[in-house]
Write a protein that holds these residues in place. Structure first.
Motif, PDB file in Angstrom:
ATOM      1  N   ALA A   1      46.794  49.666  26.859  1.00 16.91           N
ATOM      2  CA  ALA A   1      47.360  49.556  25.512  1.00 16.91           C
ATOM      3  C   ALA A   1      47.849  48.138  25.244  1.00 16.91           C
ATOM      4  CB  ALA A   1      48.502  50.557  25.354  1.00 16.91           C
ATOM      5  N   MET A   2      48.528  47.536  26.206  1.00 16.31           N
ATOM      6  CA  MET A   2      49.005  46.164  26.028  1.00 16.31           C
ATOM      7  C   MET A   2      47.847  45.183  25.926  1.00 16.31           C
ATOM      8  SD  MET A   2      52.460  45.902  28.378  1.00 16.31           S
ATOM      9  CE  MET A   2      51.834  46.760  29.839  1.00 16.31           C
ATOM     10  N   THR A   3      46.770  45.440  26.658  1.00 20.72           N
ATOM     11  CA  THR A   3      45.599  44.566  26.592  1.00 20.72           C
ATOM     12  C   THR A   3      44.931  44.670  25.230  1.00 20.72           C
ATOM     13  OG1 THR A   3      45.276  44.871  28.985  1.00 20.72           O
ATOM     14  CG2 THR A   3      43.437  43.949  27.746  1.00 20.72           C
ATOM     15  N   VAL A   4      44.884  45.871  24.663  1.00 23.98           N
ATOM     16  CA  VAL A   4      44.370  46.026  23.295  1.00 23.98           C
ATOM     17  C   VAL A   4      45.221  45.210  22.331  1.00 23.98           C
ATOM     18  CG1 VAL A   4      44.018  47.636  21.385  1.00 23.98           C
ATOM     19  CG2 VAL A   4      43.347  48.307  23.704  1.00 23.98           C
ATOM     20  N   ALA A   5      46.540  45.300  22.485  1.00 23.93           N
ATOM     21  CA  ALA A   5      47.451  44.576  21.600  1.00 23.93           C
ATOM     22  C   ALA A   5      47.283  43.069  21.736  1.00 23.93           C
ATOM     23  CB  ALA A   5      48.894  44.981  21.879  1.00 23.93           C
ATOM     24  N   ALA A   6      47.048  42.594  22.958  1.00 26.01           N
ATOM     25  CA  ALA A   6      46.850  41.158  23.175  1.00 26.01           C
ATOM     26  C   ALA A   6      45.517  40.682  22.611  1.00 26.01           C
ATOM     27  CB  ALA A   6      46.933  40.851  24.669  1.00 26.01           C
ATOM     28  N   THR A   7      44.521  41.586  22.651  1.00 24.71           N
ATOM     29  CA  THR A   7      43.173  41.234  22.208  1.00 24.71           C
ATOM     30  C   THR A   7      43.017  41.361  20.700  1.00 24.71           C
ATOM     31  OG1 THR A   7      42.299  42.064  24.316  1.00 24.71           O
ATOM     32  CG2 THR A   7      40.719  41.777  22.511  1.00 24.71           C
ATOM     33  N   ALA A   8      43.569  42.441  20.141  1.00 23.13           N
ATOM     34  CA  ALA A   8      43.388  42.742  18.714  1.00 23.13           C
ATOM     35  C   ALA A   8      44.717  43.172  18.120  1.00 23.13           C
ATOM     36  CB  ALA A   8      42.331  43.833  18.538  1.00 23.13           C
ATOM     37  N   PRO A   9      45.666  42.240  17.976  1.00 26.26           N
ATOM     38  CA  PRO A   9      47.027  42.614  17.546  1.00 26.26           C
ATOM     39  C   PRO A   9      47.075  43.291  16.184  1.00 26.26           C
ATOM     40  CG  PRO A   9      46.692  40.225  17.493  1.00 26.26           C
ATOM     41  CD  PRO A   9      45.546  40.800  18.245  1.00 26.26           C
ATOM     42  N   ALA A  10      46.142  42.985  15.294  1.00 25.16           N
ATOM     43  CA  ALA A  10      46.149  43.590  13.960  1.00 25.16           C
ATOM     44  C   ALA A  10      45.831  45.076  13.998  1.00 25.16           C
ATOM     45  CB  ALA A  10      45.153  42.878  13.052  1.00 25.16           C
TER      46      ALA A  10
END
Length: 370
Positions: free
Chosen positions: A211-220
């Motif tokens: 989940a954090m990696t998704v947020a770092a990759t695609a914060p929008a």
């Protein structure tokens, strides 16, 4: 107060019945909302049945060892001065009119589905409608059933998707590197496939790292992060558990490791172990788990982490941990910088969303908003 009935709960879509393991409250005891009144075992896990109201336990209808359908009467709560005759009449009326939920519905409700994304099968289960959707992301070796006690509750106020990550559950078993980046990319691809522009991401253990990696990759794409016993917030991890789970292929080899997931090892049922054994014997699972473990963990340490920039990953972040976690230390929840909600639940282990389902659901609902 009116006469209140405690009935056999429905934990997960597949549950049809439960066995009473024992009473935690005696007749005449005062009970409050959230108190566990008795233990029930299903084919997945054992758990306590909570009281939803305050009063006095006046009747124990179910007896230890009874196997009863979902919705069956277990106990009666009322004021201590409510006449026995009124309680007897209420019990008689309930038992006369009761129809087992499965028979009444005639169907088992929504079932997991599968979709092809980039040539790979992904299994998912969607419950609820409306609001900003939430996506449940399980941990290493898990699947969407890890949210058995949470999915339907959270879906009462929003659309909630649970998925099987690549290499897990009934999703495709092939992975390339098995890295957090690859698994996070599969979550983003799932969101694209389902038309989900932005979602609350709720991750457990390795799922929190994803989940954090998704947020770092695609914060929008991320409305908020809820991290439960999360990998990626510190260095230490129980490597013996990771290796034992990844390499074990039979009941005797796996059960001691599965017991480490819970503060109370008696919650590990025979069926839970058998389900894991069946999964571990599927073609491609050993190789996939080996790659994922090697990419994420080495020598008792986690390779990737977001601890120092957690507050910058998403607009809002919640961290929940079981104080007796034997896989990832609960100390990783301490000292996090920024405006982050942190809750450490005493007496619970790594699978805190199962062991303390009601409390975790309350914390998530409060955080996500209704």
């Amino acid at each position: 107060m009116p006469i209140q009935m405690i009935t056999m709960p429905k934990w997960g879509l597949s549950m049809e019945q439960g066995q009473v393991n024992g009473w935690l409250k005696a007749i005449g005891d005062k009970v409050s909302k959230g108190d566990e009144v008795l233990d029930v075992e299903t084919d997945k896990i054992s758990s306590g049945v909570e009281c939803a109201f305050e009063g006095t336990l006046r009747r124990q209808i179910a007896q230890e060892g009874d196997t009863l359908p979902v919705g069956a009467l277990l106990a009666v709560v009322a004021d201590p001065d409510t006449p026995d005759a009124e309680i007897d009449a209420a019990v008689e009326a309930f038992q006369r009119d009761f129809v087992p939920a499965a028979a009444e519905a005639g169907e088992s409700g929504p079932q997991p589905e599968k979709t092809q994304i980039g040539g790979r099968t992904m299994r998912y289960l969607k419950l609820g409608e409306g609001g900003t959707p939430a996506i449940l992301i399980h941990g290493f070796g898990g699947d969407l059933n890890n949210w058995l006690f949470n999915h339907a509750e959270l879906a009462a106020h929003r659309t909630v998707w649970a998925l099987d990550l690549p290499g897990h559950g009934e999703s495709g078993k092939s992975v390339e590197s098995g890295s957090a980046d690859e698994l996070a990319a599969s979550v983003i691809a799932f969101m694209d496939d389902r038309g989900i522009d932005k979602a609350h991401l709720i991750g457990h253990s390795m799922g929190a790292l994803i989940a954090m990696t998704v947020a770092a990759t695609a914060p929008a794409r991320v409305a908020s992060l809820a991290l439960i016993a999360g990998a990626g917030l510190g260095k230490e991890i129980n490597q013996a558990y990771i290796d034992g789970f990844a390499q074990g292929s039979n009941r005797n080899a796996l059960k001691p490791h599965l017991a480490k997931l819970f503060a109370d090892p008696s919650l590990v049922t025979r069926q839970l172990v058998e389900d894991i054994v069946k999964y571990k014997r599927l073609e491609g699972v050993q190789e996939a788990l080996g790659k994922i473990a090697a990419a994420a963990f080495v020598g008792g340490e986690q390779r990737a982490g977001y601890r120092e920039r957690l507050a910058q990953l998403a607009p809002r972040t919640l961290v929940i941990w079981g104080a007796q976690d034997q896989i990832i230390p609960a100390s990783h929840a301490q000292g996090l910088q920024g405006d982050i909600r942190v809750h450490v639940l005493d007496g619970k282990g790594h699978m805190v969303q199962m062991e303390a389902a009601s409390e975790v659901n309350r914390l998530l609902d409060d955080f996500l908003g209704r």
